[in-house]
Design an enzyme around this catalytic site. Sequence first.
Site, short mmCIF file in Angstrom:
data_model
loop_
_atom_site.label_atom_id
_atom_site.label_comp_id
_atom_site.label_asym_id
_atom_site.label_seq_id
_atom_site.Cartn_x
_atom_site.Cartn_y
_atom_site.Cartn_z
N ASN A 171 0.79 -1.23 0.19
CA ASN A 171 -0.16 -0.15 -0.03
C ASN A 171 0.84 1.31 0.04
OD1 ASN A 171 0.92 -0.12 2.66
ND2 ASN A 171 -0.91 0.48 3.48
N TYR A 172 2.02 1.11 0.51
CA TYR A 172 2.89 2.38 0.42
C TYR A 172 4.33 1.50 -0.08
CZ TYR A 172 0.40 5.88 2.84
OH TYR A 172 -0.58 6.88 3.30
N LYS A 194 13.34 -6.55 0.22
CA LYS A 194 12.45 -7.49 -0.41
C LYS A 194 10.97 -6.74 -0.72
CE LYS A 194 9.75 -11.04 -1.33
NZ LYS A 194 8.56 -10.12 -1.82
N GLU A 267 5.61 -3.04 11.79
CA GLU A 267 4.36 -2.10 11.59
C GLU A 267 3.19 -3.10 10.88
OE1 GLU A 267 4.90 1.12 9.15
OE2 GLU A 267 2.59 1.60 8.88
N ARG A 300 -4.89 1.36 4.37
CA ARG A 300 -4.13 1.91 5.13
C ARG A 300 -4.43 1.49 6.55
NH1 ARG A 300 -5.89 6.62 6.04
NH2 ARG A 300 -4.10 7.56 7.20
N CYS A 301 -3.02 1.01 7.16
CA CYS A 301 -3.10 0.32 8.48
C CYS A 301 -3.86 1.42 9.41
CB CYS A 301 -1.81 -0.14 8.94
SG CYS A 301 -0.69 1.33 9.17
N GLU A 394 -9.94 -6.41 10.36
CA GLU A 394 -9.48 -5.16 9.84
C GLU A 394 -9.84 -5.43 8.35
OE1 GLU A 394 -5.19 -5.18 9.13
OE2 GLU A 394 -5.33 -3.09 9.05
#
Length: 504
Positions: A171-172, A194, A267, A300-301, A394
């Site tokens: 996502n980023y 990686k 994260e 997004r987290c 989530e």
Amino acid sequence: MIEELEKIPNSFVMRDGLDFKFYASGSWKKSSSGKTIVIKNPYNDKIVGAVQACTIEEADKVITMANESIECWEEKTQRERADILMKAANLIKEWANPLGYIMMKEIGKPIKSAVSEIIRTSELFEATAEAGLQQEGEAIYGDAFKGFSKDKMSITYRVPLGVILCIGPFNYPFNLTGSKIAPALMAGNTVVVKPPSQGAISPLFFGLILEKAGVPPGVFNIITGKGSEIGDYLAQHPLVDMVAFTGSSETGKHLASVVGMKPLLLELGGKDAAIVLNDANLELTADAIVSGAFSYSGQRCTAVKRVLPMPGIADKLIELVKKKTLNLSIGDPEENATIGPLISSKQCDFVQGLIDDALRKGGTLLCGNKREGNIIWPTLIDNVTIEMRIAWEEPFGPILPFIRVNSAEEAIDISNKSEYGLQGMIFTENIDLAFNIAQELEVGTVQINGKSERGPDHFPFLGTKSSGLGTQGIKYSIEAMSRPKGIVLNLSEKGKLIKECKYD
Ligand code: G3H
């Protein structure tokens, strides 16, 4: 856009199209496996490019080279390393448009957000260089403990850990890889990246950027391949000294179980709850909730993943959120639509499963629950109860549940019962009460009157419980990627030596 892409040196792109090589020991290589991983645009399923499916033998070679390159990088002065990061920051900024364009294609992020992710990364490199130059050690006398005196002194300074394996998320793919690379290099480590398979192309450009900025061969490497084939091997490799990972809690927990005694920076997921009190400014709150829940389609987290409104404002707030949600643009990331494709059809199925479960158990659908290709329309569900999966899981998609509550205590209880503990939000005009609630929330960070988010990037960013391990943020990451080295001076006969030191 395409003209800008052409400015990028051809050596980077293999002749038969956008098939990318991997970068190790300062050169671009094709995998001996002869296999590639094809990356398709999640919006229209068209092929964007392909990356090498590297083998375990190649992973071993890359790590060995990174290990052998430690000395040449560690020997550089802080100033030299900072200057290289500054040069890299400039190159990143220069290439923001083409890099953003590639990222938009490979992960379906709206073009404006993709370009701003690149620019954010350039700023992060600059700030990391600046913070690295401020690093300090300390000297401590021993006399704080009985039986010790000022004759004993500990001198500590920070040293690199060695080889850092950086695993970024889809996502980023550029920023959350860069936010690991920059502090790792600044602290004097060598790096093996990686990237995620989907989102592997844009971070490959770090090879080109860092080489041009002056990073010597072997210090920075990027190896592509399937996580299921080389992921564990890389993480467990005895020459890898630390693993920095952003991704799902499931994968994070798996990594923690296989790496053994290596420092980890993780994260992971979140289930950030917005507690809205009766005196909140509802316009501001609704804006924050809609942008927090739906940017990049909720992938997004730190997305707002639950809203816990008090009875006095629940109806009004929900109405406002619905109005704003219905105004969101939906469609092509190239046209900058806020709601675009989810990363895969498997992810869409998962999100749909959460919606179906909530509706089956009595949730009230306010809007959404429509799917076309990989796009799921932004979905609001009212009257969500704690029996529904969406109260706890989530989604990583555009779905937002409202769990109506009757008291601050109930809101705190539901927030804290989550397996996650990334961020929390409180919307109110009563700062004393907000502060009191904030102290009770079991999360890394509480936002008062604002959406949950990681930035600005010098803030500490961390999660409790299943949301992570360790703290990120510019200076925190540099610290996490280095360790104190202590040297203890044991002085003896100080007074006598001074008296004896005469030259007449
Ligand atoms: O997906 C996890 C990211 O750390 C979220 O970053 O809050 O800047 O979107 P963000």
